[in-house]
Write an enzyme that holds these catalytic residues in place. Structure first.
Site, PDB file in Angstrom:
ATOM      1  N   HIS A 127      33.975  26.994  40.138  1.00  0.00           N
ATOM      2  CA  HIS A 127      33.238  28.140  40.687  1.00  0.00           C
ATOM      3  C   HIS A 127      31.793  27.965  40.236  1.00  0.00           C
ATOM      4  CE1 HIS A 127      36.926  30.997  41.230  1.00  0.00           C
ATOM      5  NE2 HIS A 127      37.285  29.736  41.307  1.00  0.00           N
TER       6      HIS A 127
ATOM      7  N   ASN B  23      47.708  26.466  48.513  1.00  0.00           N
ATOM      8  CA  ASN B  23      49.039  26.221  47.939  1.00  0.00           C
ATOM      9  C   ASN B  23      50.019  27.204  48.572  1.00  0.00           C
ATOM     10  OD1 ASN B  23      47.290  28.010  45.887  1.00  0.00           O
ATOM     11  ND2 ASN B  23      49.396  28.748  45.859  1.00  0.00           N
TER      12      ASN B  23
ATOM     13  N   GLU C 224      51.241  34.646  40.751  1.00  0.00           N
ATOM     14  CA  GLU C 224      52.352  35.576  40.875  1.00  0.00           C
ATOM     15  C   GLU C 224      53.650  34.975  40.336  1.00  0.00           C
ATOM     16  OE1 GLU C 224      50.337  34.713  43.548  1.00  0.00           O
ATOM     17  OE2 GLU C 224      49.130  36.469  43.017  1.00  0.00           O
TER      18      GLU C 224
ATOM     19  N   SER D  71      37.237  29.304  46.282  1.00  0.00           N
ATOM     20  CA  SER D  71      37.965  28.079  45.945  1.00  0.00           C
ATOM     21  C   SER D  71      38.298  27.297  47.206  1.00  0.00           C
ATOM     22  CB  SER D  71      39.285  28.409  45.239  1.00  0.00           C
ATOM     23  OG  SER D  71      39.042  29.176  44.101  1.00  0.00           O
TER      24      SER D  71
ATOM     25  N   SER E 131      40.643  37.737  45.139  1.00  0.00           N
ATOM     26  CA  SER E 131      39.250  38.090  45.461  1.00  0.00           C
ATOM     27  C   SER E 131      39.188  38.850  46.775  1.00  0.00           C
ATOM     28  CB  SER E 131      38.406  36.815  45.555  1.00  0.00           C
ATOM     29  OG  SER E 131      38.788  36.064  46.695  1.00  0.00           O
TER      30      SER E 131
END
Ligand code: 8IG
Length: 273
Positions: free
Chosen positions: A72, A236, A194, A40, A213
């Site tokens: 992706h 982010n 999360e 990403s 990943s």
């Protein structure tokens, strides 16, 4: 194109050898020298890496499943690098959360090894735990914490993971860009981002970056004897570090904005490998 994923009863190394043989036929390159996995935020950088000599959907090769996530792309390029080498670039990857099994997650890495690659550059987009790492900041992966509960290894394969992320390659990157930070990457299984409490836990455990990943691919690459460079793009701030919720779109946007810097960095690294 054959099966949707390496079959549960198929030997993963044999599946990778078959994919590599198909790759040689389709690209006209008997061997590739290095591989890059673009995650990403890294996809826009691909055009800066060198001259594209072949471009195919990964599903043209044995054992590759169709991409499951927007952004992706699921393509493979064979690129001539400025140093005269041949690079194999994976645009997109299979993630643990897709539920296709660990063998599918590392099939690209094993295919690259079977194609002759001795070096692999694993990139990803991730959440950052340090406020000074604003979206668009690249970070060298110095080590990892694998919280997936999974491993690509079978049986009593006690491989050493000391210096998993090559100190030599990290030093090379810091020569190219002395401002590059380093950090420990923690992989959660995902696909949910999360909770703020999980991000605090990750920090207590020693993580600087959180993502979904890379760690299993790095383990498979080490098993295959490759030298590994890990590069994260902080797309982010991890959950709870700002007042904002997380969106997949901001991840893609951060990649577009950082593409030039990432592409320049990758192209320079690749030219020196
Ligand atoms: I891009 O904040 C991206 N991938 N786990 N957390 C996790 N994965 C990510 C994040 C994030 N951002």
């Amino acid at each position: 194109m054959t099966d949707a994923a390496p079959l549960p009863h198929e030997d993963p190394i044999a599946a990778a050898a078959r994919a590599a043989s198909e790759l040689a036929d389709l690209t006209g390159a008997a061997q590739h020298d290095l591989a890059l996995v673009l995650g990403s935020g890294w996809l826009p950088a691909v055009d800066l890496l060198g001259e594209t000599l072949a471009d195919l959907p990964s599903t043209d090769l044995h054992g590759f499943a169709p991409p499951a996530v927007a952004g992706h792309a699921g393509r493979i390029r064979s690129i001539a690098t400025s140093s005269g080498g041949r690079a194999l670039v994976f645009l997109g990857r299979t993630h643990v959360y897709e539920g296709r099994g660990v063998e599918a997650v590392v099939h690209g890495v094993r295919t690259a090894a079977a194609a002759g690659c001795r070096t692999i550059v694993l990139t990803n987009g991730c959440g950052g735990l340090h406020p000074e790492w604003t979206p668009g900041t690249p970070v060298l992966i110095s080590d990892h914490i694998n919280m997936t509960g999974a491993s690509p290894l079978r049986g009593a394969t006690f491989i050493d993971l000391t210096d998993l992320y090559s100190a030599r390659l990290r030093a090379l990157c810091r020569q190219i860009d002395p401002t590059l930070a380093e950090g420990v990457y923690l992989q959660f299984r995902g696909p949910q981002y999360e909770t703020p409490a999980e991000v605090r836990m990750a920090g207590i455990l020693g993580a600087d970056l959180v993502g979904m990943s890379t760690t299993l691919e790095a383990i498979a690459a080490r098993e295959a004897g490759m030298e590994i460079l890990g590069l994260s793009l902080v797309t982010n701030l991890a959950a709870g570090m700002t007042g904002e919720a997380l969106h997949h779109e901001e991840v893609l946007e951060a990649g577009k904005l950082a593409a030039e810097r990432m592409g320049g960095l990758l192209a320079t690294v690749v030219s020196q490998l």
